[in-house]
Design a protein around this motif. Sequence first.
Motif, PDB file in Angstrom:
ATOM      1  N   THR A 190       2.456  33.490  -3.529  1.00 35.07           N
ATOM      2  CA  THR A 190       2.618  33.212  -5.320  1.00 35.07           C
ATOM      3  C   THR A 190       1.143  32.613  -5.538  1.00 35.07           C
ATOM      4  OG1 THR A 190       3.243  30.826  -4.208  1.00 35.07           O
ATOM      5  CG2 THR A 190       4.873  32.304  -5.015  1.00 35.07           C
ATOM      6  N   LYS A 191       0.252  32.196  -4.660  1.00 40.51           N
ATOM      7  CA  LYS A 191      -0.922  31.693  -5.002  1.00 40.51           C
ATOM      8  C   LYS A 191      -1.800  33.122  -5.513  1.00 40.51           C
ATOM      9  CE  LYS A 191      -4.768  30.056  -2.614  1.00 40.51           C
ATOM     10  NZ  LYS A 191      -5.258  29.536  -1.365  1.00 40.51           N
ATOM     11  N   LEU A 192      -1.521  34.146  -4.874  1.00 42.40           N
ATOM     12  CA  LEU A 192      -2.078  35.413  -4.953  1.00 42.40           C
ATOM     13  C   LEU A 192      -1.732  35.880  -6.403  1.00 42.40           C
ATOM     14  CD1 LEU A 192      -2.254  36.700  -1.411  1.00 42.40           C
ATOM     15  CD2 LEU A 192      -4.257  36.099  -2.721  1.00 42.40           C
ATOM     16  N   GLY A 193      -0.488  35.544  -6.746  1.00 48.34           N
ATOM     17  CA  GLY A 193      -0.158  36.303  -7.911  1.00 48.34           C
ATOM     18  C   GLY A 193       1.293  36.909  -7.854  1.00 48.34           C
ATOM     19  N   GLY A 194       1.840  36.939  -6.571  1.00 46.54           N
ATOM     20  CA  GLY A 194       3.123  37.672  -6.180  1.00 46.54           C
ATOM     21  C   GLY A 194       4.042  36.828  -6.711  1.00 46.54           C
ATOM     22  N   LYS A 195       5.178  37.438  -6.587  1.00 47.14           N
ATOM     23  CA  LYS A 195       6.571  36.954  -7.129  1.00 47.14           C
ATOM     24  C   LYS A 195       7.728  36.734  -6.197  1.00 47.14           C
ATOM     25  CE  LYS A 195       9.402  36.596 -11.062  1.00 47.14           C
ATOM     26  NZ  LYS A 195      10.684  37.712 -11.438  1.00 47.14           N
ATOM     27  N   VAL A 196       8.147  35.537  -5.887  1.00 47.18           N
ATOM     28  CA  VAL A 196       9.248  35.310  -5.056  1.00 47.18           C
ATOM     29  C   VAL A 196      10.514  35.567  -5.826  1.00 47.18           C
ATOM     30  CG1 VAL A 196      10.534  33.977  -3.564  1.00 47.18           C
ATOM     31  CG2 VAL A 196       8.146  33.904  -3.578  1.00 47.18           C
ATOM     32  N   VAL A 197      11.354  36.836  -5.520  1.00 45.61           N
ATOM     33  CA  VAL A 197      12.305  36.972  -6.425  1.00 45.61           C
ATOM     34  C   VAL A 197      13.638  36.699  -5.651  1.00 45.61           C
ATOM     35  CG1 VAL A 197      11.335  39.088  -7.429  1.00 45.61           C
ATOM     36  CG2 VAL A 197      12.695  39.366  -5.067  1.00 45.61           C
ATOM     37  N   GLY A 198      13.581  35.803  -4.863  1.00 45.19           N
ATOM     38  CA  GLY A 198      14.930  35.154  -4.285  1.00 45.19           C
ATOM     39  C   GLY A 198      14.593  34.787  -2.799  1.00 45.19           C
ATOM     40  N   THR A 199      15.259  33.693  -2.552  1.00 51.24           N
ATOM     41  CA  THR A 199      15.308  33.270  -1.090  1.00 51.24           C
ATOM     42  C   THR A 199      16.586  32.972  -0.631  1.00 51.24           C
ATOM     43  OG1 THR A 199      15.446  30.949  -2.080  1.00 51.24           O
ATOM     44  CG2 THR A 199      13.215  31.902  -1.751  1.00 51.24           C
ATOM     45  N   ASP A 200      16.807  33.012   0.654  1.00 49.08           N
ATOM     46  CA  ASP A 200      17.931  32.578   1.468  1.00 49.08           C
ATOM     47  C   ASP A 200      17.750  32.029   2.525  1.00 49.08           C
ATOM     48  OD1 ASP A 200      20.718  32.305   2.052  1.00 49.08           O
ATOM     49  OD2 ASP A 200      21.112  34.285   1.223  1.00 49.08           O
ATOM     50  N   HIS A 201      18.523  31.419   3.488  1.00 40.85           N
ATOM     51  CA  HIS A 201      18.468  30.817   4.484  1.00 40.85           C
ATOM     52  C   HIS A 201      19.743  31.589   5.487  1.00 40.85           C
ATOM     53  CE1 HIS A 201      15.706  28.018   3.069  1.00 40.85           C
ATOM     54  NE2 HIS A 201      16.763  27.960   2.163  1.00 40.85           N
ATOM     55  N   VAL A 202      19.631  31.984   6.605  1.00 37.29           N
ATOM     56  CA  VAL A 202      20.681  32.601   7.350  1.00 37.29           C
ATOM     57  C   VAL A 202      20.867  31.655   8.585  1.00 37.29           C
ATOM     58  CG1 VAL A 202      20.147  35.058   6.810  1.00 37.29           C
ATOM     59  CG2 VAL A 202      18.898  34.009   8.600  1.00 37.29           C
ATOM     60  N   ASN A 203      22.152  31.952   9.258  1.00 35.19           N
ATOM     61  CA  ASN A 203      22.458  31.303  10.399  1.00 35.19           C
ATOM     62  C   ASN A 203      22.172  32.078  11.693  1.00 35.19           C
ATOM     63  OD1 ASN A 203      24.063  30.104  12.402  1.00 35.19           O
ATOM     64  ND2 ASN A 203      25.753  29.606  11.141  1.00 35.19           N
ATOM     65  N   PRO A 204      21.394  31.656  12.564  1.00 38.88           N
ATOM     66  CA  PRO A 204      20.889  32.434  13.715  1.00 38.88           C
ATOM     67  C   PRO A 204      22.045  33.064  14.493  1.00 38.88           C
ATOM     68  CG  PRO A 204      19.765  30.412  13.727  1.00 38.88           C
ATOM     69  CD  PRO A 204      20.642  30.296  12.563  1.00 38.88           C
ATOM     70  N   ASP A 205      23.105  32.369  14.330  1.00 42.12           N
ATOM     71  CA  ASP A 205      24.455  32.779  15.300  1.00 42.12           C
ATOM     72  C   ASP A 205      25.121  33.983  14.640  1.00 42.12           C
ATOM     73  OD1 ASP A 205      23.953  31.006  17.235  1.00 42.12           O
ATOM     74  OD2 ASP A 205      24.647  29.288  16.150  1.00 42.12           O
ATOM     75  N   THR A 206      24.833  34.172  13.398  1.00 42.92           N
ATOM     76  CA  THR A 206      25.673  35.434  12.732  1.00 42.92           C
ATOM     77  C   THR A 206      25.040  36.706  12.706  1.00 42.92           C
ATOM     78  OG1 THR A 206      26.159  33.544  11.293  1.00 42.92           O
ATOM     79  CG2 THR A 206      27.060  35.584  10.798  1.00 42.92           C
ATOM     80  N   LYS A 207      25.803  37.768  12.546  1.00 42.70           N
ATOM     81  CA  LYS A 207      25.337  38.945  12.708  1.00 42.70           C
ATOM     82  C   LYS A 207      25.441  39.737  11.586  1.00 42.70           C
ATOM     83  CE  LYS A 207      23.209  38.900  16.636  1.00 42.70           C
ATOM     84  NZ  LYS A 207      22.839  37.309  16.475  1.00 42.70           N
ATOM     85  N   ASP A 208      26.098  39.156  10.633  1.00 43.68           N
ATOM     86  CA  ASP A 208      26.776  39.618   9.170  1.00 43.68           C
ATOM     87  C   ASP A 208      25.941  39.185   8.172  1.00 43.68           C
ATOM     88  OD1 ASP A 208      29.454  41.323   8.194  1.00 43.68           O
ATOM     89  OD2 ASP A 208      28.134  39.923   6.626  1.00 43.68           O
ATOM     90  N   PHE A 209      25.143  40.003   7.659  1.00 42.59           N
ATOM     91  CA  PHE A 209      24.097  39.619   6.541  1.00 42.59           C
ATOM     92  C   PHE A 209      24.429  40.525   5.241  1.00 42.59           C
ATOM     93  CE2 PHE A 209      21.906  39.416  10.726  1.00 42.59           C
ATOM     94  CZ  PHE A 209      21.992  37.912  10.476  1.00 42.59           C
ATOM     95  N   GLY A 210      25.701  41.131   5.261  1.00 42.43           N
ATOM     96  CA  GLY A 210      26.220  41.982   4.258  1.00 42.43           C
ATOM     97  C   GLY A 210      25.697  41.246   2.741  1.00 42.43           C
ATOM     98  N   ALA A 211      26.192  40.036   2.698  1.00 41.22           N
ATOM     99  CA  ALA A 211      26.116  39.298   1.373  1.00 41.22           C
ATOM    100  C   ALA A 211      24.704  39.161   1.172  1.00 41.22           C
ATOM    101  CB  ALA A 211      26.839  37.748   1.476  1.00 41.22           C
ATOM    102  N   VAL A 212      23.678  38.965   2.175  1.00 46.11           N
ATOM    103  CA  VAL A 212      22.364  38.411   1.832  1.00 46.11           C
ATOM    104  C   VAL A 212      21.556  39.948   1.492  1.00 46.11           C
ATOM    105  CG1 VAL A 212      20.137  37.829   2.778  1.00 46.11           C
ATOM    106  CG2 VAL A 212      22.395  36.737   3.426  1.00 46.11           C
ATOM    107  N   VAL A 213      21.966  40.925   2.322  1.00 46.38           N
ATOM    108  CA  VAL A 213      21.165  42.234   1.788  1.00 46.38           C
ATOM    109  C   VAL A 213      21.643  42.819   0.487  1.00 46.38           C
ATOM    110  CG1 VAL A 213      21.092  42.834   4.216  1.00 46.38           C
ATOM    111  CG2 VAL A 213      22.806  43.799   3.168  1.00 46.38           C
ATOM    112  N   THR A 214      22.928  42.289   0.062  1.00 44.12           N
ATOM    113  CA  THR A 214      23.283  42.780  -1.184  1.00 44.12           C
ATOM    114  C   THR A 214      22.477  42.077  -2.485  1.00 44.12           C
ATOM    115  OG1 THR A 214      25.450  43.235  -0.632  1.00 44.12           O
ATOM    116  CG2 THR A 214      25.302  42.826  -2.888  1.00 44.12           C
ATOM    117  N   LYS A 215      22.223  40.597  -1.791  1.00 49.44           N
ATOM    118  CA  LYS A 215      21.381  39.825  -2.868  1.00 49.44           C
ATOM    119  C   LYS A 215      19.982  40.322  -3.204  1.00 49.44           C
ATOM    120  CE  LYS A 215      21.625  35.250  -2.797  1.00 49.44           C
ATOM    121  NZ  LYS A 215      21.645  34.043  -2.027  1.00 49.44           N
TER     122      LYS A 215
END
Lengths: 310, 238, 409
Positions: C213-238
């Motif tokens: 962000t300091k360089l001028g880039g934009k963070v368009v979203g953030t998420d945290h995942v649970n390392p025990d899960t393997k389903d990231f369907g909802a996250v990748v859709t975001k």
Amino acid sequence: MHELPQQLVNGLLLGSMYGLIAVGYTMVYGIIQLINFAHGEIFMTGGFGALAVYLWLLPEGTTMWLALPLMIVGGIVVSVTIAVAAERFAYRPLRTAPRLAPLITAIGLSLALQQAVWAWFPGGKNSRTFPEIEAGPYHLGSVTIQSGDIFLLAAAPICMAVLAYFVRKTRTGRGMQATAQDPDTAKLMGINTDRIIVIAFALGAAFAAIGAVAYGLKYGQVNFRMGFIIGLKAFTAAVLGGIGNIYGAMIGGLVLGVAEAMATAYMSDIPGMSQLGGQAWADVWAFVLLIVVLLVRPQGLLGERVADRA
Amino acid sequence: MTALLEVEDLRVAYGKIEAVKGISFKVEAGQVVTLIGTNGAGKTTTLRTLSGLLKPIGGQVKFEGKPLGSVPAHKIVAMGLAHSPEGRHIFPRMTIEENLLLGAYLRSDSDGITKDVERAYELFPILGERKKQAAGTLSGGEQQMLAMGRALMSRPKLLMLDEPSMGLSPIMMQKIMATIQELKSQGTTILLVEQNAQAALSLADTGHVMETGRVVLSGTGADLLHDESVRKAYLGED
Amino acid sequence: MRNRSLIAITAALAAGALTLTACGSRDDGKGKGSSDGGSTVVTIGVDAPLTGELSALGLGIKNSVDLAAKQANKNKEVPGVTFKVKPLDDQAQPSSGQQNATQLVADKSVLGVVGPLNSSVAQSMQKVFDTAKLVEVSPANTNPALTQGEKWDSGTKERPFKSYFRTATTDAIQGPFAAQYLYNDAKKKKVFVIDDKKTYGAGLAGTFTKEFTKLGGKVVGTDHVNPDTKDFGAVVTKVKAAKADVVYYGGEFPVAGPLSAQLKKSGAKIPLVGGDGIYSAEFIKLAGKNGEGDFATSVGAPVEQLPSAKSFVDNYKAAGYKEAYEAYGGYSYDSAWAIIQAVKAVVKDGKLPSDARAKVTEAMQSVSFDGVTGKVSFDEYGDATNKQLTVYKVTGGAWKPSKSGTFEG
């Protein structure tokens, strides 16, 4: 909100997998009131069984359309064998023991199965890559269906339809219902309840194996710990839907899957909730949902009150 | 000729407590035999042992001359012994028809089964009117009819009825007893356990009075009905 | 009868499970007694995940330390001293790590420990080692707080434990280095940041975000995942809906691999970028062909390209280890060699001083040599003075170095 249809599909897919596994919990519980905590690991061994068929029984380069049915059979054989052996040698001797004894046995069995795959499946200490179906992705409006999901999309409804037919329309299925409702009286009808219990374990394991193949195709890998969390979730789904009710297991799975997807996608957009959103919190919200449902309907969504059990 | 059912010195225990302490009796084909006695006399325990739900600790049971000692419950049904349990125990979440079909679980003659279902509906018309209704929604008397109809579906050589009149209104009780009378006249062999001694003894060819796990008095139904001690103890007369 | 078979079965199952678990950690139970036929035995402890999802990295660490010990023994690096290695498995769990630390402290022949892999595990071990004045050199921990204290971000740097050193470069450098590369070289402007909420992952995501962000880039979203899960369907859709042109993932390859695969399969053809935690052949295996074009930063110059590393690579091959040396092999070798050098500094005529552990820890501060990964020495916080980093890109199914440089903040 244009991503809503996709998120719904994500949730339904995940939920279908929970449902396939939850059927095993619910059938066994419905009949002998045992929470078979090793079921998540029976699911896991099904995945490795299918993988073993692919790796060692099929010639290299076999097309997936041919390999897949054989892998499903392999997975089912492994899962069912383990489940039936567990019933015969671990649970049946404890049938009349206090409830805690089979429960602890199930936990022990679950650890033993994990460690067995870890120790003896070649490369089992790490994730093993699972073969992929070379197809897709398919686009339906704003919704993308990935190749790995197609199997799940087809398998879950087919499995549920087959199960519903089996339970309602076949003689053994009616015997299973009778055993679940009143085991002693079922014996008076001439029903071999021991056999019915074995069938319940075997059917649950077969469904879990199909779920495990779906898991492998969807996520491209299987590993020895994969059954633990998903087993807990499937158990949650079974309770949510009303434990003992096979339709409840599927509905509970779908509700749970959609709830997780929605929580991941939208919870953080609610003002003041940004810290409590995202995928890592989805599990928490799933359990909040479970608690709310159980407060309103202690018997679960489709569960029957146990009072009529006499 | 051997009796259809022979019970010899049968002993049954729950843990350390002996509920049946060595009883003997016979049931001849075509007879109605009744066991009467107060609560806790061991009548139900006896029936549950005969149908294999409980295992005896001593004595012998022979059905058509074959010992039942270690035969599991589901195989005893196949031998021709049907048991309509105390408290009726119909399958509440299944329909009336499904309950009846479960009674015929071991049979594979679908024509015969259909015929017998019809026969049950003739015997109990109310069941025929509600065949698709969940059994759990029936009244007590209707559930009793269903339980009896279900037991008959296996075409038993011996029908065991445990307290068929329990908890029923007097009218309903009369109906049930009339049905038992009808079954008897059709030649069905019945082992009847009842608290209502008057009704049971009027029907029975032979009766046995049980007290705390033992048979204390035996005789024909008519004899027992006129026995003074029986009248005092079980028929409420002073 | 029933009860007895119940007990028997339960016991058998429990015992079975326990034995199997124990198999993993019983690799080298010996090493007690500090004298072996006239020569002094010094044990170098190793703590890393030798089983579980991260075992690929952990086994690389173990083998590399083993190689260092063998080389030292062969070349009589410290006359009169024979080095032994005692590897323990922490399964990437802080609780196991702490138990292992206690076990290593109890073994009097242990004068230094290489490990652990995970920053979260390090947090649970540091105090145990520090109390025993036993020196610990991590080849992989990148969380700045481990050496510079919890308040490192606000500029108040304070070293919490004098016995903790590391040859790895910290997230404080790695995250920003990735940010600069993505913004300046790869021309990515919209990033979606995901982490696994573990010490390492969240730290990396934090320092990355700050610089980007300091360089001028934009963070368009953030998420945290649970390392025990393997389903990231909802996250990748975001991610897809957010129209990001790159995903930064703070975490390790068991999640990053499937995440990358599911991301590409969902139709979002954007690269996934991570730190050294995803710089593993396992990542490429898990991501499959979908991993093509993904980036990872890793500390130091590419081991294969450093002249100093050539003999390491050759010797590793010659020793015939079953597993690859992976991302941290070079750093593990250097960590072990640093301990060997510190031991060398305190040994006199093949005899150890009475307070050997404290002396070795003290000596570590001034160790300096040319190692596999370049010059190895430590600053006042115990951090490596070597601040070189490399960006790797998955090309043709393998990690290929894309850009090497020294971070300037």
